[in-house]
Design a protein around this motif. Structure first.
Motif, short mmCIF file in Angstrom:
data_model
loop_
_atom_site.label_atom_id
_atom_site.label_comp_id
_atom_site.label_asym_id
_atom_site.label_seq_id
_atom_site.Cartn_x
_atom_site.Cartn_y
_atom_site.Cartn_z
N SER A 51 0.82 -1.22 0.00
CA SER A 51 0.00 0.00 0.00
C SER A 51 0.85 1.26 0.00
O SER A 51 0.37 2.34 -0.35
N ARG A 93 -6.28 -7.99 -0.12
CA ARG A 93 -5.55 -6.74 -0.32
C ARG A 93 -4.34 -6.94 -1.23
O ARG A 93 -3.98 -6.05 -2.02
N PHE A 141 -3.76 -5.31 -5.17
CA PHE A 141 -2.53 -4.69 -5.63
C PHE A 141 -2.17 -5.18 -7.03
O PHE A 141 -1.72 -4.41 -7.88
#
Length: 102
Positions: free
Chosen positions: A63, A96, A100
């Protein structure tokens, strides 16, 4: 395990003093599951990213990757990380991480 990060990362030239301080602060007082605040610069290497990934911060590393170069490094890190069969399952099962890659 995440709290066991040492100061070696903070002394790496890819980290600014402000990001090192933010990391140390966030690691010492974790707020819910937000995790550490990471920031990577243009001198970041694959081994810098692997350092945090191997300490359970892989989602937070991904992130924090903002530039095309850092995103390419993150993709390479994931490919290396997923070579281990147990890690491959963990990577493939993490929403998550999959976001990405998309």
């Amino acid at each position: 395990e995440n709290d066991s990060l040492d100061n070696n990362a903070a002394s790496n030239s890819a980290f600014s003093p402000a990001s090192a301080m933010a990391l140390q602060t966030s690691m010492s007082r974790r707020i819910s599951n937000q995790g550490p605040i990471l920031s990577f610069g243009p001198n970041t290497t694959l081994s810098d990213l692997q350092y945090f990934a191997e300490r359970g911060c892989i989602v937070f590393v991904l992130s924090a990757l903002q530039s095309p170069k850092l995103i390419a490094l993150g993709t390479r890190m994931l490919a290396d990380y997923a070579k281990d069969p147990a890690r491959r399952v963990a990577v493939a099962g993490n929403k998550r991480i999959l976001e990405f890659l998309l």
